[in-house]
Design a protein around this motif. Structure first.
Motif, PDB file in Angstrom:
ATOM      1  N   TYR A   1     -55.259 -20.798  31.095  1.00 37.37           N
ATOM      2  CA  TYR A   1     -53.639 -21.388  30.833  1.00 37.37           C
ATOM      3  C   TYR A   1     -52.559 -20.495  30.059  1.00 37.37           C
ATOM      4  N   LEU A   2     -53.031 -20.188  28.944  1.00 33.50           N
ATOM      5  CA  LEU A   2     -52.335 -19.129  27.926  1.00 33.50           C
ATOM      6  C   LEU A   2     -52.028 -17.842  28.814  1.00 33.50           C
ATOM      7  N   GLY A   3     -52.916 -17.414  29.556  1.00 32.53           N
ATOM      8  CA  GLY A   3     -53.137 -16.026  30.164  1.00 32.53           C
ATOM      9  C   GLY A   3     -52.254 -16.115  31.508  1.00 32.53           C
ATOM     10  N   ASN A   4     -51.780 -17.461  31.789  1.00 27.82           N
ATOM     11  CA  ASN A   4     -50.860 -17.558  33.024  1.00 27.82           C
ATOM     12  C   ASN A   4     -51.605 -17.000  34.275  1.00 27.82           C
ATOM     13  N   ARG A   5     -52.912 -17.482  34.339  1.00 35.04           N
ATOM     14  CA  ARG A   5     -53.887 -17.280  35.544  1.00 35.04           C
ATOM     15  C   ARG A   5     -54.032 -18.866  36.360  1.00 35.04           C
ATOM     16  N   SER A   6     -52.747 -19.217  36.984  1.00 32.39           N
ATOM     17  CA  SER A   6     -52.810 -20.461  37.547  1.00 32.39           C
ATOM     18  C   SER A   6     -53.977 -20.822  38.550  1.00 32.39           C
ATOM     19  N   ARG A   7     -54.335 -19.962  39.443  1.00 33.58           N
ATOM     20  CA  ARG A   7     -55.269 -20.330  40.443  1.00 33.58           C
ATOM     21  C   ARG A   7     -56.761 -20.579  39.789  1.00 33.58           C
ATOM     22  N   LEU A   8     -57.146 -19.559  38.698  1.00 31.47           N
ATOM     23  CA  LEU A   8     -58.377 -19.811  38.165  1.00 31.47           C
ATOM     24  C   LEU A   8     -58.160 -21.071  37.076  1.00 31.47           C
ATOM     25  N   ARG A   9     -56.987 -21.361  36.664  1.00 28.68           N
ATOM     26  CA  ARG A   9     -56.973 -22.524  35.744  1.00 28.68           C
ATOM     27  C   ARG A   9     -57.095 -23.897  36.739  1.00 28.68           C
ATOM     28  N   SER A  10     -56.604 -23.690  37.940  1.00 28.64           N
ATOM     29  CA  SER A  10     -56.617 -24.931  38.821  1.00 28.64           C
ATOM     30  C   SER A  10     -58.082 -25.230  39.177  1.00 28.64           C
ATOM     31  N   ILE A  11     -58.950 -24.205  39.206  1.00 27.93           N
ATOM     32  CA  ILE A  11     -60.411 -23.949  39.777  1.00 27.93           C
ATOM     33  C   ILE A  11     -61.301 -24.635  38.563  1.00 27.93           C
ATOM     34  N   LEU A  12     -60.772 -24.208  37.199  1.00 30.71           N
ATOM     35  CA  LEU A  12     -61.433 -24.744  36.333  1.00 30.71           C
ATOM     36  C   LEU A  12     -61.181 -26.125  35.831  1.00 30.71           C
ATOM     37  N   TRP A  13     -59.951 -26.691  36.167  1.00 28.95           N
ATOM     38  CA  TRP A  13     -59.598 -28.120  36.009  1.00 28.95           C
ATOM     39  C   TRP A  13     -60.665 -28.870  36.868  1.00 28.95           C
TER      40      TRP A  13
END
Length: 132
Positions: free
Chosen positions: A98-110
């Protein structure tokens, strides 16, 4: 206390740590009488930190309830602990993405975190199918 219960506390601390450093490092610009001032969060990193913080607040109740329900309903404690630690690891990675602005990976992790929560929640239901 069980490892899973310590993970519940760690998740609480994690969502506080998402925003506390931003407020501390930018303390001269932070007005404690207006903690939700949108102008403070105009900086992209501050805005993402706020987003990670708010998402942590949203994710916490379900995780805490799932862990407590699984423990109260006598699901296998080792499995509860392992899934809780895995959830904590996923949430830490989520904050960094989230802090690194990696939206696709963030969504996968969520989504991975949500599936882990569902698994913890339903452990009491499937405990008879699991090895002792």
């Amino acid at each position: 206390m069980t490892i899973a219960e310590w993970c519940v506390f760690a998740i609480l601390v994690l969502y506080i740590l998402c925003i506390a450093p931003i407020r501390w490092f930018r303390f001269r610009r932070f007005d404690n009488s207006r903690p939700r001032d949108p102008a403070f969060y105009e900086d992209p990193i501050a805005a993402r930190a706020l987003g990670a913080h708010q998402n942590g607040i949203e994710a916490f109740p379900f995780f805490a309830a799932a862990v407590l329900l699984a423990e109260f309903r006598v699901a296998p404690q080792n499995l509860i602990n392992e899934l809780a630690v895995l959830f904590l690891i996923v949430r830490i990675a989520y904050v960094f993405t989230y802090l690194g602005n990696r939206s696709r990976l963030r969504s996968i992790l969520w989504n991975i975190g949500f599936v882990i929560n569902i698994a913890i929640f339903f452990l009491p239901l499937i405990r008879r199918l699991l090895p002792a």
